[in-house]
Design a protein around this motif. Structure first.
Motif, short mmCIF file in Angstrom:
data_model
loop_
_atom_site.label_atom_id
_atom_site.label_comp_id
_atom_site.label_asym_id
_atom_site.label_seq_id
_atom_site.Cartn_x
_atom_site.Cartn_y
_atom_site.Cartn_z
N ASP A 386 0.72 -1.08 0.04
CA ASP A 386 0.00 -0.09 0.00
C ASP A 386 0.65 1.47 0.11
O ASP A 386 0.45 2.43 -0.22
CB ASP A 386 -0.90 -0.09 1.28
CG ASP A 386 -2.01 -1.21 1.10
OD1 ASP A 386 -2.25 -1.53 0.09
OD2 ASP A 386 -2.55 -1.37 2.35
N LEU A 387 1.81 1.24 0.59
CA LEU A 387 2.93 2.47 0.54
C LEU A 387 4.27 2.54 -0.41
O LEU A 387 4.17 3.25 -1.10
CB LEU A 387 3.41 2.84 2.13
CG LEU A 387 2.38 2.79 3.14
CD1 LEU A 387 2.74 2.90 4.58
CD2 LEU A 387 1.64 3.92 2.76
N ARG A 390 3.37 1.22 -4.69
CA ARG A 390 2.60 2.16 -5.30
C ARG A 390 3.26 3.65 -5.46
O ARG A 390 2.90 4.35 -6.41
CB ARG A 390 1.22 2.19 -4.64
CG ARG A 390 1.18 2.91 -3.30
CD ARG A 390 -0.15 2.75 -2.58
NE ARG A 390 -1.35 3.45 -3.37
CZ ARG A 390 -1.50 4.65 -2.96
NH1 ARG A 390 -0.86 5.45 -2.26
NH2 ARG A 390 -2.37 5.24 -3.76
N THR A 391 4.17 3.95 -4.49
CA THR A 391 4.91 5.31 -4.53
C THR A 391 6.24 5.08 -5.21
O THR A 391 7.11 6.09 -5.21
CB THR A 391 4.83 5.99 -3.61
OG1 THR A 391 5.47 5.25 -2.50
CG2 THR A 391 3.20 6.19 -3.07
N MET A 437 0.86 10.42 -3.04
CA MET A 437 0.57 10.10 -1.88
C MET A 437 -0.26 10.92 -1.03
O MET A 437 -0.56 10.88 0.13
CB MET A 437 1.99 10.26 -0.72
CG MET A 437 3.16 9.39 -1.34
SD MET A 437 4.59 9.72 -0.30
CE MET A 437 4.20 9.26 1.35
N ASP A 439 -3.33 10.41 -0.61
CA ASP A 439 -4.77 9.81 0.02
C ASP A 439 -4.05 8.84 1.06
O ASP A 439 -4.74 8.04 1.30
CB ASP A 439 -5.46 9.04 -1.07
CG ASP A 439 -4.83 8.01 -1.90
OD1 ASP A 439 -3.31 7.93 -1.82
OD2 ASP A 439 -5.31 7.00 -2.64
N VAL A 440 -2.79 8.96 1.35
CA VAL A 440 -2.21 7.93 2.15
C VAL A 440 -2.59 7.99 3.65
O VAL A 440 -3.01 7.01 4.24
CB VAL A 440 -0.80 8.27 2.25
CG1 VAL A 440 0.12 7.48 3.68
CG2 VAL A 440 0.09 7.65 1.04
N PHE A 446 -7.35 2.49 1.59
CA PHE A 446 -6.87 1.00 1.31
C PHE A 446 -7.53 0.01 1.88
O PHE A 446 -8.46 0.37 3.00
CB PHE A 446 -5.26 0.67 1.82
CG PHE A 446 -4.53 2.06 1.18
CD1 PHE A 446 -4.07 2.41 -0.01
CD2 PHE A 446 -3.79 2.89 2.39
CE1 PHE A 446 -3.06 3.07 -0.13
CE2 PHE A 446 -2.93 3.75 1.93
CZ PHE A 446 -2.59 3.88 0.69
N ARG A 471 2.02 5.02 8.06
CA ARG A 471 1.77 5.91 7.37
C ARG A 471 1.87 7.40 7.58
O ARG A 471 2.47 8.07 6.63
CB ARG A 471 -0.16 5.75 7.08
CG ARG A 471 -0.35 4.63 6.21
CD ARG A 471 -1.88 4.56 6.17
NE ARG A 471 -2.45 3.49 5.76
CZ ARG A 471 -3.76 2.94 5.77
NH1 ARG A 471 -4.64 3.83 6.22
NH2 ARG A 471 -4.31 1.87 5.10
N TYR A 475 4.24 9.62 5.28
CA TYR A 475 3.93 10.96 4.87
C TYR A 475 4.70 12.10 5.36
O TYR A 475 5.24 13.01 4.52
CB TYR A 475 2.56 11.21 4.94
CG TYR A 475 1.99 12.25 4.32
CD1 TYR A 475 1.51 12.27 3.17
CD2 TYR A 475 1.92 13.45 4.88
CE1 TYR A 475 0.85 13.27 2.43
CE2 TYR A 475 1.27 14.80 4.31
CZ TYR A 475 0.80 14.52 3.04
OH TYR A 475 0.27 15.85 2.37
#
Length: 505
Positions: A386-387, A390-391, A437, A439-440, A446, A471, A475
Motif C-alpha cells: 500500500d505504501l 505504489r509510490t 501520496m 490519499d495515504v 486502502f 503511514r 507521509y
C-alpha cells in the motif's frame, strides 16, 4: 595497541571533520576501478605509502611542520656562539621567537588578525610601561595606582571588548617591560624607553617572520577551504539522504553495497556534518581578514548557504528521529522499550539496535519486531503493497534528482564555474511524490479489513495500528520533510548562481 596508536595519529592530522570523513576512500565504492583493493604484498606496500602521502598533505600536518621549522630557524642562531647568544639576549630577540609562534594559526586570515592585534597591543603596552615608569619611578604608590588604572581597561577589553586580543597583548607587554626594569639586573642600565622599543621591535620581527611563512609556505586560505568544506558537506549530505530516504524505505530491495552499513555509522556521519557546519562558520569568519585583490569576499552569500545547509541537516535529523527511532545516549533512560525489561537487558537491546544494518532498523522493522511472525509478516506485506510499491517510481525519481542536484552544487563549489542553465527539476519531482501520496492518510484509502478491525479481531487490530503509524511517518518524511529539503536546495542553487553565474538565463 599499535593499530590504536596509528589510528590516533591518523585522526590527529585531520583538519576538519569533513576532511577526515572524505579522506582516501572511506565512502568510495569498492567496485570502482579508480579504487582498486591491494591484493599482493607490493600493492599493499604501495597503498600504505599512498596513505602516508595523503596524511602528509593534510593541512594540520603541513601547519605543524612549518610551525616547527620556523621556531627552529629563529632559535638556531642562539646556539651559534656565545657572542651571538649575548648579543641576541641583549636585543631581547627571544620575544621574536615567542611572537612568531604566538601569531601563527592555520589560516592566513587568522594569522593576519592575530598579527595586527599583537603589534597594536605591544605598542600600546610598551608606551604605557614607559610612561608609568618615568612618572612613578621615584613614587612607588603613584606607580602602583597607574598600573591598576592601566590594567582595568585592558581587562575590560579582554572580557567585553570587540578586540580582546589587543587588551591581552597590551597587558602582557606592559607587565613584561616593568617587571624586567624593576627586577632583572641586566636591565637596570637601560632606560624603560629603550626596553619598550626593543620589545616592540622584537615582536614586530617575529610577526613579520610568522606572516611570511603563513602566507608563502603552504598557505592555507580560509576562503578556499570554505568552498572545499561546503562541497564535502553536500556530498556527505547526499550520501546520508540516499541511505535514509531511498535505501531505508526500500526494505524489500537488497542493494549489493552500502556506504553506511549500520545505524551507528549513520549517527557518526550525522555528527560529522554538524561539527563541519560549525567549523565552516569559523573558517568563514577568518576570510574577513585575508587580503584579496579581486575585491571583498562575498561573506554574506556564503553565510546564507551555510544557514540553508544547517536547515537541510535539521530536516535530515527530523527524518532520522522518526525513521530510526533509536534514542540518543542521553535519552536512553526515557526510551519506552526500557520499561519492558531490566536495565541491563535494555542496554543490550539499545546496543543491538545501534549495530543493526541500516535497512533493518527502519520504522517498518521496529514496528513489527516485537510482534509474532504472522503479525510482522502482514505488517510488512501491507506496507510494501500500500505504501512502498505504489509510490516507488515517483520516490526513486525524486531521490535521484535530489542526489544529482547536490552533486552538481558540490562540483560547482570546487570548480567555481557557472552553473547549468537549469538544475534538475526536483520541485516537479517532489510534487509528483506528493500527488502520489495524497490519499495515504485517508482511513479508507486502502483495504485494511475494516470489518475485522471493527469486530475487534486482535490480529487485525495489531496490524492496523502499526500500519497507521507507519503511514504518518511515511507521509511526514516523504512529503513534508521532502518539500523542506527541496526548498533548501533551491535556495542554495539560487545563491550559487549569484556567486558563480549561470549558462543561459
Amino acid at each position: 595497541r599499535a593499530g590504536q596508536c596509528w589510528r590516533a595519529l591518523w585522526d590527529t592530522g585531520a583538519t576538519t571533520a569533513l576532511e577526515a570523513g572524505h579522506e582516501g576512500a572511506q565512502f568510495s565504492d569498492p567496485r570502482a576501478l579508480h579504487w582498486p583493493r591491494p591484493t599482493s604484498v607490493r600493492s599493499r606496500m604501495a597503498y600504505m605509502l599512498w596513505k602516508a602521502g595523503m596524511w602528509v598533505r593534510r593541512a594540520n600536518v603541513r601547519f605543524a611542520t612549518k610551525y616547527a621549522l620556523l621556531a627552529t630557524a629563529l632559535a638556531v642562531p642562539w646556539y651559534w656562539s656565545i657572542d651571538v647568544y649575548l648579543e641576541m639576549r641583549r636585543q631581547r630577540l627571544e620575544w621574536a621567537v615567542i611572537s612568531a609562534a604566538a601569531i601563527m594559526v592555520p589560516t592566513v586570515g587568522g594569522s593576519a588578525l592575530v598579527s595586527v592585534y599583537r603589534v597594536l597591543g605591544t605598542c600600546a603596552g610598551g608606551l604605557a610601561a614607559f610612561l608609568v615608569y618615568e612618572v612613578g619611578q621615584d613614587m612607588p604608590l603613584l606607580a602602583y595606582v597607574l598600573m591598576v588604572a592601566f590594567a582595568i581597561p585592558c581587562f575590560h577589553i579582554m572580557l567585553h571588548g570587540r578586540y580582546p586580543r589587543i587588551g591581552q597583548f597590551a597587558l602582557i607587554t606592559f607587565g613584561v617591560v616593568l617587571i624586567n626594569k624593576y627586577v632583572a639586573r641586566e636591565d637596570q642600565l637601560e632606560s624603560a624607553g629603550e626596553l619598550a622599543v626593543r620589545r616592540t621591535g622584537a615582536v614586530a620581527l617575529g610577526v613579520v617572520a610568522g606572516m611570511m611563512v603563513t602566507m608563502y609556505v603552504w598557505p592555507f586560505e580560509a576562503r578556499v577551504r570554505v568552498r572545499q568544506a561546503l562541497s564535502w558537506w553536500l556530498l556527505t549530505a547526499s550520501l546520508l539522504y540516499g541511505q535514509l530516504w531511498s535505501a531505508l524505505w526500500r526494505v524489500y530491495a537488497d542493494t549489493p553495497w552500502r556506504a553506511l552499513r549500520t545505524v551507528r555509522e549513520y549517527f557518526d556521519s550525522e555528527l560529522q556534518l554538524q561539527d563541519a557546519v560549525l567549523e565552516i562558520r569559523g573558517l568563514l569568519a577568518d576570510t574577513l581578514n585575508e587580503p584579496r585583490l579581486k575585491g571583498r569576499f562575498p561573506v554574506e552569500t556564503y553565510e546564507h548557504i551555510i544557514n540553508a545547509s544547517q536547515r537541510l541537516l535539521d530536516a535530515l535529523v527530523a527524518a532520522r528521529r522518526v525513521m530510526l527511532p533509536v534514542p540518543p545516549e542521553d535519552d536512553m533512560q526515557q526510551s519506552p522499550r526500557r520499561s519492558r525489561s531490566n536495565t541491563s537487558s535494555s542496554d543490550n537491546s539499545d546496543e543491538h539496535v545501534m549495530n543493526l544494518p541500516l535497512a533493518l532498523s527502519s520504522a517498518v522493522y521496529l514496528e513489527s519486531v516485537d510482534e509474532d511472525d504472522a503479525v510482522a509478516r502482514d505488517i510488512r506485506a501491507r506496507v510494501e503493497r500500500d505504501l512502498l510499491q505504489r509510490t516507488a517510481s515517483a520516490r526513486e525519481h525524486r531521490d535521484a534528482l535530489v542526489s544529482l542536484t547536490m552533486y552538481v552544487l558540490a562540483s560547482a563549489l570546487v570548480l567555481k564555474t557557472p552553473l547549468p542553465a537549469a538544475l534538475p527539476p526536483v520541485r516537479e519531482a517532489q510534487q509528483r511524490v506528493a500527488d502520489a501520496m495524497g490519499d495515504v492518510l485517508e482511513p479508507d484509502a486502502f483495504n485494511d479489513s475494516s470489518d475485522n478491525v471493527a469486530a475487534g479481531n486482535e490480529h487485525e487490530l495489531k496490524v492496523h495500528r502499526s500500519v497507521a503509524h507507519i503511514r504518518y511517518v511515511f507521509y511526514y518524511t516523504q512529503v513534508m520533510l521532502g518539500w523542506e529539503i527541496v526548498h533548501e536546495l533551491a535556495i542554495i542553487g539560487g545563491l550559487m548562481r549569484e556567486l558563480y553565474g549561470s549558462y543561459g538565463s
